[in-house]
Design an enzyme around this catalytic site. Structure first.
Site, PDB file in Angstrom:
ATOM      1  N   GLY A 100       0.794  -1.241   0.000  1.00 12.79           N
ATOM      2  CA  GLY A 100       0.000   0.000   0.000  1.00 12.79           C
ATOM      3  C   GLY A 100       0.821   1.284   0.000  1.00 12.79           C
TER       4      GLY A 100
ATOM      5  N   ASP B 153       2.755   2.365   2.334  1.00  7.77           N
ATOM      6  CA  ASP B 153       4.093   2.065   2.858  1.00  7.77           C
ATOM      7  C   ASP B 153       5.023   1.679   1.710  1.00  7.77           C
ATOM      8  OD1 ASP B 153       5.061  -0.037   5.740  1.00  7.77           O
ATOM      9  OD2 ASP B 153       5.993   1.716   4.810  1.00  7.77           O
TER      10      ASP B 153
ATOM     11  N   SER C  80      -5.355   3.081   8.019  1.00 13.29           N
ATOM     12  CA  SER C  80      -6.028   1.811   8.348  1.00 13.29           C
ATOM     13  C   SER C  80      -7.148   1.418   7.394  1.00 13.29           C
ATOM     14  CB  SER C  80      -6.593   1.815   9.782  1.00 13.29           C
ATOM     15  OG  SER C  80      -5.559   1.806  10.733  1.00 13.29           O
TER      16      SER C  80
ATOM     17  N   GLY D 192      -7.071   0.547   4.249  1.00 14.63           N
ATOM     18  CA  GLY D 192      -6.712  -0.367   3.152  1.00 14.63           C
ATOM     19  C   GLY D 192      -6.491  -1.773   3.672  1.00 14.63           C
TER      20      GLY D 192
ATOM     21  N   TYR E   6      -5.405  -2.766   6.399  1.00 17.66           N
ATOM     22  CA  TYR E   6      -5.868  -2.961   7.784  1.00 17.66           C
ATOM     23  C   TYR E   6      -7.386  -2.971   7.900  1.00 17.66           C
ATOM     24  CZ  TYR E   6      -1.182  -2.888   9.892  1.00 17.66           C
ATOM     25  OH  TYR E   6       0.116  -3.196  10.263  1.00 17.66           O
TER      26      TYR E   6
HETATM   27  N1  APR Z   1      -1.557   7.242  -2.357  1.00 17.44           N
HETATM   28  C1  APR Z   1      -2.620   7.553  -1.571  1.00 17.44           C
HETATM   29  N2  APR Z   1      -3.380   6.631  -0.961  1.00 17.44           N
HETATM   30  C2  APR Z   1      -3.047   5.335  -1.156  1.00 17.44           C
HETATM   31  C3  APR Z   1      -1.950   4.926  -1.960  1.00 17.44           C
HETATM   32  C4  APR Z   1      -1.198   5.958  -2.566  1.00 17.44           C
HETATM   33  N3  APR Z   1      -0.130   5.682  -3.340  1.00 17.44           N
HETATM   34  N4  APR Z   1      -1.889   3.559  -1.931  1.00 17.44           N
HETATM   35  C5  APR Z   1      -2.910   3.145  -1.172  1.00 17.44           C
HETATM   36  N5  APR Z   1      -3.623   4.197  -0.710  1.00 17.44           N
HETATM   37  C6  APR Z   1      -4.815   4.220   0.139  1.00 17.44           C
HETATM   38  C7  APR Z   1      -5.578   2.915   0.239  1.00 17.44           C
HETATM   39  O1  APR Z   1      -6.527   2.817  -0.833  1.00 17.44           O
HETATM   40  C8  APR Z   1      -6.275   3.110   1.599  1.00 17.44           C
HETATM   41  O2  APR Z   1      -7.463   3.884   1.436  1.00 17.44           O
HETATM   42  O3  APR Z   1      -4.358   4.491   1.461  1.00 17.44           O
HETATM   43  C9  APR Z   1      -5.258   3.925   2.425  1.00 17.44           C
HETATM   44  C10 APR Z   1      -4.438   3.089   3.419  1.00 17.44           C
HETATM   45  O4  APR Z   1      -4.154   1.846   2.820  1.00 17.44           O
HETATM   46  P1  APR Z   1      -2.831   0.979   3.201  1.00 17.44           P
HETATM   47  O5  APR Z   1      -1.669   1.570   2.552  1.00 17.44           O
HETATM   48  O6  APR Z   1      -3.186  -0.455   2.918  1.00 17.44           O
HETATM   49  O7  APR Z   1      -2.647   1.199   4.776  1.00 17.44           O
HETATM   50  P2  APR Z   1      -3.364   0.501   6.031  1.00 17.44           P
HETATM   51  O8  APR Z   1      -4.759   0.073   5.704  1.00 17.44           O
HETATM   52  O9  APR Z   1      -3.141   1.464   7.151  1.00 17.44           O
HETATM   53  O10 APR Z   1      -2.524  -0.833   6.263  1.00 17.44           O
HETATM   54  C11 APR Z   1      -1.204  -0.711   6.728  1.00 17.44           C
HETATM   55  O11 APR Z   1      -0.393  -2.106   4.988  1.00 17.44           O
HETATM   56  O12 APR Z   1       1.152  -1.411   3.481  1.00 17.44           O
HETATM   57  C12 APR Z   1       0.993  -2.127   4.618  1.00 17.44           C
HETATM   58  O13 APR Z   1       3.081  -1.929   5.783  1.00 17.44           O
HETATM   59  C13 APR Z   1       1.736  -1.512   5.778  1.00 17.44           C
HETATM   60  O14 APR Z   1       1.302  -3.360   7.228  1.00 17.44           O
HETATM   61  C14 APR Z   1       0.930  -2.030   6.933  1.00 17.44           C
HETATM   62  C15 APR Z   1      -0.499  -2.004   6.396  1.00 17.44           C
END
Ligand code: APR
Length: 177
Positions: free
Chosen positions: A32, A34, A118, A120, A122
């Site tokens: 995601g 990260d 959280s 995505g 999570y």
């Molecule tokens: N730009 C903006 N928003 C994004 C992007 C991006 N490039 N990529 C994903 N998103 C959005 C997703 O669609 C979601 O709405 O950001 C939000 C958070 O998604 P995630 O990145 O999956 O974060 P989260 O749900 O907090 O999960 C964290 O995922 O990536 C891993 O290492 C991270 O284990 C941790 C977990």
């Protein structure tokens, strides 16, 4: 006065002082947001994570590293609760926004871009993730002048816009005597 701006786009492209990463407790990258921020920022970001967060980062907390090759100066990493793993304490989610803005104030950042923490991998229910983000940003006592909430897709953007209209309407209503 903090201005809240909703944006549909990619967090890695935001030209702000600090972008917020939706990290995990290990602080060594992931998928995601990260993954996107580590990829765009380059190896300097991981090196700084290892250096500054040898024992990782607690859920609900926030800390900064270099932004490497990103347009931003800093990445503020925060770890949201993992709804899919049964972490359902909403205080931990709102703490991500509060703590990230505290770190932004420590850095003297004037503009900060958040993804929807959280919402995505999570798997926090998106409507409530949007409400938690906007409520916390609107009531934050921060010197940050511009806070962007960046939605990666149209559906999330619509959710944020609906939540913002409802919550700003409630805020205005509460001041009208
Ligand atoms: N730009 C903006 N928003 C994004 C992007 C991006 N490039 N990529 C994903 N998103 C959005 C997703 O669609 C979601 O709405 O950001 C939000 C958070 O998604 P995630 O990145 O999956 O974060 P989260 O749900 O907090 O999960 C964290 O995922 O990536 C891993 O290492 C991270 O284990 C941790 C977990």
């Amino acid at each position: 006065m903090t201005e809240l701006i909703l944006i549909r786009g990619d967090i890695t492209a935001q030209r702000v002082d600090a972008v917020v990463n939706a990290a995990n407790n290990r602080m060594r990258g992931g998928g995601g947001v990260d993954g996107a921020l580590h990829r765009a920022g380059g190896p300097a970001v991981l090196a700084d994570c290892i250096q500054r967060f040898p024992d990782g980062l607690a859920t609900g907390d926030a800390g900064w590293t270099t932004a490497g090759k990103l347009p931003a100066r800093w990445i503020i990493h925060t770890v949201g609760p993992n709804y899919a793993a049964g972490q359902r304490d909403r205080e931990l989610l709102t703490s991500c926004y509060r703590r990230s803005l505290e770190v932004a104030d420590e850095l003297g950042a004037d503009s900060v871009a958040f993804p929807l923490i959280s919402a995505g991998i999570y798997a926090w229910p998106k409507e409530d993730a949007a409400a938690a983000a906007i409520e916390t940003i609107l009531e934050a006592d921060t010197r940050v002048g511009e806070v962007r909430l960046v939605a990666y897709d149209a559906a999330t953007y619509e959710l944020l816009a609906t939540a913002r209209d409802r919550l700003e309407g409630e805020a205005r209503g509460s001041h009208v005597k």
